[in-house]
Design an enzyme around this catalytic site. Sequence first.
Site, PDB file in Angstrom:
ATOM      1  N   ARG A   1       0.805  -1.213   0.000  1.00 45.37           N
ATOM      2  CA  ARG A   1       0.000   0.000   0.000  1.00 45.37           C
ATOM      3  C   ARG A   1       0.847   1.275   0.000  1.00 45.37           C
ATOM      4  O   ARG A   1       0.658   2.163  -0.840  1.00 45.37           O
ATOM      5  CB  ARG A   1      -0.912   0.040   1.241  1.00 45.37           C
ATOM      6  CG  ARG A   1      -2.170  -0.761   1.120  1.00 45.37           C
ATOM      7  CD  ARG A   1      -2.527  -1.341   2.466  1.00 45.37           C
ATOM      8  NE  ARG A   1      -1.529  -2.349   2.773  1.00 45.37           N
ATOM      9  CZ  ARG A   1      -1.643  -3.632   2.420  1.00 45.37           C
ATOM     10  NH1 ARG A   1      -2.732  -4.035   1.843  1.00 45.37           N
ATOM     11  NH2 ARG A   1      -0.677  -4.509   2.655  1.00 45.37           N
ATOM     12  N   THR A   2       1.766   1.376   0.968  1.00 46.74           N
ATOM     13  CA  THR A   2       2.483   2.644   1.153  1.00 46.74           C
ATOM     14  C   THR A   2       3.329   2.961  -0.070  1.00 46.74           C
ATOM     15  O   THR A   2       3.358   4.098  -0.553  1.00 46.74           O
ATOM     16  CB  THR A   2       3.367   2.548   2.410  1.00 46.74           C
ATOM     17  OG1 THR A   2       2.585   2.030   3.477  1.00 46.74           O
ATOM     18  CG2 THR A   2       3.938   3.883   2.793  1.00 46.74           C
TER      19      THR A   2
ATOM     20  N   ARG B   1      11.215   3.784   3.693  1.00 45.07           N
ATOM     21  CA  ARG B   1      10.799   2.783   4.692  1.00 45.07           C
ATOM     22  C   ARG B   1      12.044   1.989   5.067  1.00 45.07           C
ATOM     23  O   ARG B   1      12.800   1.550   4.193  1.00 45.07           O
ATOM     24  CB  ARG B   1       9.737   1.848   4.129  1.00 45.07           C
ATOM     25  CG  ARG B   1       9.467   0.683   5.083  1.00 45.07           C
ATOM     26  CD  ARG B   1       8.253  -0.102   4.698  1.00 45.07           C
ATOM     27  NE  ARG B   1       7.029   0.621   5.012  1.00 45.07           N
ATOM     28  CZ  ARG B   1       5.817   0.087   4.967  1.00 45.07           C
ATOM     29  NH1 ARG B   1       5.662  -1.178   4.646  1.00 45.07           N
ATOM     30  NH2 ARG B   1       4.747   0.809   5.255  1.00 45.07           N
TER      31      ARG B   1
ATOM     32  N   HIS C   1       4.869   5.729  11.626  1.00 43.63           N
ATOM     33  CA  HIS C   1       4.373   5.591  10.241  1.00 43.63           C
ATOM     34  C   HIS C   1       3.435   6.784  10.031  1.00 43.63           C
ATOM     35  O   HIS C   1       2.203   6.644  10.039  1.00 43.63           O
ATOM     36  CB  HIS C   1       3.651   4.259  10.104  1.00 43.63           C
ATOM     37  CG  HIS C   1       3.342   3.840   8.694  1.00 43.63           C
ATOM     38  ND1 HIS C   1       3.462   4.688   7.607  1.00 43.63           N
ATOM     39  CD2 HIS C   1       2.906   2.648   8.184  1.00 43.63           C
ATOM     40  CE1 HIS C   1       3.119   4.037   6.507  1.00 43.63           C
ATOM     41  NE2 HIS C   1       2.775   2.794   6.834  1.00 43.63           N
TER      42      HIS C   1
END
Length: 311
Positions: A63-64, A113, A141
């Site tokens: 997703r990210t 990330r 996050h």
Amino acid sequence: MSENVGQLSTKHLLGIKDLLVEDLELIFSTARNFKEVINRPVKKVPSLRDVTVANLFFENSTRTRMSFELAEKRLSADVINFSASSSSVSKGETLLDTVNNILSMKVDMIVMRHPAPGACVYLSKKINASILNAGDGAHEHPTQALLDAFSIKEQVGDIKGSRIAIIGDIIHSRVALSNIFCLKKLGAHVRVCGPPTLIPRYIHELGVEVSYDLEDTLRWCDVANVLRIQLERQKIKYFPSIREYSRYYGINRQILEKVGKNIVIMHPGPINRGVELTSDVADGPASIILQQVENGVAIRMAAMFLLATRV
Ligand code: CP
């Protein structure tokens, strides 16, 4: 989209902890504009034309990573992607050397990330480009918390005074910590719920209630943000079995019917179906899980736009 939308107090988005309430509200109002943009037939704006963004993912993501890349493309940025597994990190290159080499190719902004908590904070002290934290270990996050709060606002209106439960593996979760910082700043009542072994001992010092009772927590809350059991971060056994976890802390239709009230169900993904949520709940009418993902693109567009246009 007007360029005159105000300024963030920060050059980087490293975590929610250091943001002002004004920063949060500015990101939300900018994201509302971008949400309108990405629902038009022509979804692209020229706001980040001539800005180059590098997405550095040292840990897996669906997703990210895709949400950031889509947000960058919707803003007309130039985008380069990096995966640790196919890079020279495997040959022993340090994080700082890797990033400095990428920046020397005239990159303006870093999305990263990394499994190490604090990796983005460390980099922010060493480089000039703006950094957006896409998740650093069990630390923060921030864009997840922003998209979660934005999605909650769409459901309940003003977050101030609303009751939000964060349920599950709190101790390993960067989503939990960023959500707590964000929701407390916005005036929510926050409760964490899970087995005692998955809740940090001093978490009440962040101003949250603690409960080990799922049914009581569901009776208390307006919104349940349910977290994934992060088996990959668990070096020891925190509960006897997945089956026992799901019996005591899994949310299914039966417990929601017993509680008998409307609760907004959220999950940051990826879901362990049948563990944290049964499919009838994850895909049911109370679930806003896919709206969270949709809102993630607008929130990330807003964050990048505001950092790139900050003077
Ligand atoms: N919610 C979230 O961070 O998902 P990914 O790990 O797929 O990016």
